[in-house]
Design a protein around this motif. Structure first.
Motif, mmCIF file in Angstrom:
data_model
loop_
_atom_site.group_PDB
_atom_site.id
_atom_site.type_symbol
_atom_site.label_atom_id
_atom_site.label_comp_id
_atom_site.label_asym_id
_atom_site.label_seq_id
_atom_site.Cartn_x
_atom_site.Cartn_y
_atom_site.Cartn_z
ATOM 1 N N THR A 9 -9.910 4.719 -3.435
ATOM 2 C CA THR A 9 -10.294 3.313 -3.359
ATOM 3 C C THR A 9 -9.576 2.541 -2.271
ATOM 4 O O THR A 9 -10.191 1.768 -1.549
ATOM 5 C CB THR A 9 -10.048 2.622 -4.719
ATOM 6 N N ASN A 10 -8.288 2.699 -2.138
ATOM 7 C CA ASN A 10 -7.498 1.893 -1.208
ATOM 8 C C ASN A 10 -6.936 2.690 -0.044
ATOM 9 O O ASN A 10 -5.820 2.439 0.407
ATOM 10 C CB ASN A 10 -6.366 1.181 -1.951
ATOM 11 N N ARG A 11 -7.707 3.645 0.450
ATOM 12 C CA ARG A 11 -7.242 4.432 1.591
ATOM 13 C C ARG A 11 -8.353 4.521 2.633
ATOM 14 O O ARG A 11 -9.502 4.755 2.311
ATOM 15 C CB ARG A 11 -6.833 5.829 1.177
ATOM 16 N N ARG A 12 -7.953 4.318 3.898
ATOM 17 C CA ARG A 12 -8.895 4.461 5.007
ATOM 18 C C ARG A 12 -8.264 5.389 6.036
ATOM 19 O O ARG A 12 -7.161 5.138 6.510
ATOM 20 C CB ARG A 12 -9.183 3.094 5.629
ATOM 21 N N VAL A 13 -8.982 6.466 6.355
ATOM 22 C CA VAL A 13 -8.557 7.393 7.400
ATOM 23 C C VAL A 13 -9.607 7.288 8.501
ATOM 24 O O VAL A 13 -10.791 7.490 8.249
ATOM 25 C CB VAL A 13 -8.461 8.842 6.874
ATOM 26 N N ALA A 14 -9.174 6.939 9.709
ATOM 27 C CA ALA A 14 -10.113 6.760 10.812
ATOM 28 C C ALA A 14 -9.424 7.064 12.134
ATOM 29 O O ALA A 14 -8.205 6.977 12.248
ATOM 30 C CB ALA A 14 -10.629 5.322 10.824
ATOM 31 N N ARG A 21 -14.345 0.315 12.670
ATOM 32 C CA ARG A 21 -13.847 0.087 11.308
ATOM 33 C C ARG A 21 -14.242 -1.316 10.894
ATOM 34 O O ARG A 21 -14.419 -2.197 11.720
ATOM 35 C CB ARG A 21 -12.321 0.215 11.251
ATOM 36 N N THR A 22 -14.345 -1.528 9.604
ATOM 37 C CA THR A 22 -14.624 -2.872 9.118
ATOM 38 C C THR A 22 -13.423 -3.755 9.378
ATOM 39 O O THR A 22 -12.302 -3.278 9.528
ATOM 40 C CB THR A 22 -14.924 -2.885 7.609
ATOM 41 N N CYS A 79 0.823 -1.211 0.000
ATOM 42 C CA CYS A 79 0.000 0.000 0.000
ATOM 43 C C CYS A 79 0.860 1.267 0.000
ATOM 44 O O CYS A 79 0.336 2.374 -0.010
ATOM 45 C CB CYS A 79 -0.923 0.001 1.216
ATOM 46 N N LEU A 120 -4.587 -1.912 1.086
ATOM 47 C CA LEU A 120 -5.341 -0.860 1.770
ATOM 48 C C LEU A 120 -4.402 -0.069 2.691
ATOM 49 O O LEU A 120 -3.741 -0.628 3.560
ATOM 50 C CB LEU A 120 -6.469 -1.474 2.599
ATOM 51 N N HIS A 145 -9.543 -6.783 5.364
ATOM 52 C CA HIS A 145 -8.093 -6.690 5.332
ATOM 53 C C HIS A 145 -7.613 -6.868 3.891
ATOM 54 O O HIS A 145 -8.020 -7.780 3.203
ATOM 55 C CB HIS A 145 -7.443 -7.757 6.206
ATOM 56 N N ASN A 151 -4.007 2.333 5.694
ATOM 57 C CA ASN A 151 -4.703 2.797 6.897
ATOM 58 C C ASN A 151 -3.933 3.948 7.508
ATOM 59 O O ASN A 151 -2.734 3.824 7.775
ATOM 60 C CB ASN A 151 -4.782 1.676 7.933
#
Length: 85
Positions: free
Chosen positions: A48-53, A59-60, A25, A67, A63, A69
C-alpha cells in the motif's frame, strides 16, 4: 510515583518508541539499498505505501509522508534514493 506491583514496570518508566516525524515511512531502515541492484529490494507484505520507480519514469505527484519511495537508475538498475513522500 507509586510503586508498581511486583514484577511490573511503572508506566512512567516503560520504554516508549517515538517515531521520527521526518521518517514516517521508515526510509531510514532501507538506506542500505542505495547503490544496490534493484533486485535486492525486499518485497513487503503490504504494498500500500511503497513506490518503486526508475528516476526517469513518470510518477504521480501524490505526496504522503507515509509513502516509501525507492528510486533506481533505469540504465544500471542501481537504487539511487530511498525517501518518504
Amino acid at each position: 510515583m507509586p510503586d508498581a506491583p511486583a514484577g511490573r514496570t511503572p508506566y512512567a518508566e516503560a520504554a516508549v518508541e517515538v517515531q521520527d516525524p521526518n521518517d514516517l515511512c521508515r526510509a531510514s531502515s532501507l538506506q542500505w539499498l542505495v547503490g544496490k541492484d534493484r533486485s535486492e529490494i525486499p518485497v513487503p507484505v503490504d504494498l500500500t505505501n511503497r513506490r518503486v520507480a526508475c528516476t526517469t519514469c513518470p510518477r504521480t505527484e501524490a505526496h504522503s509522508p507515509y509513502l516509501l519511495n525507492i528510486l533506481y537508475d533505469a540504465e544500471t538498475n542501481r537504487v539511487t534514493q530511498v525517501s518518504c513522500g
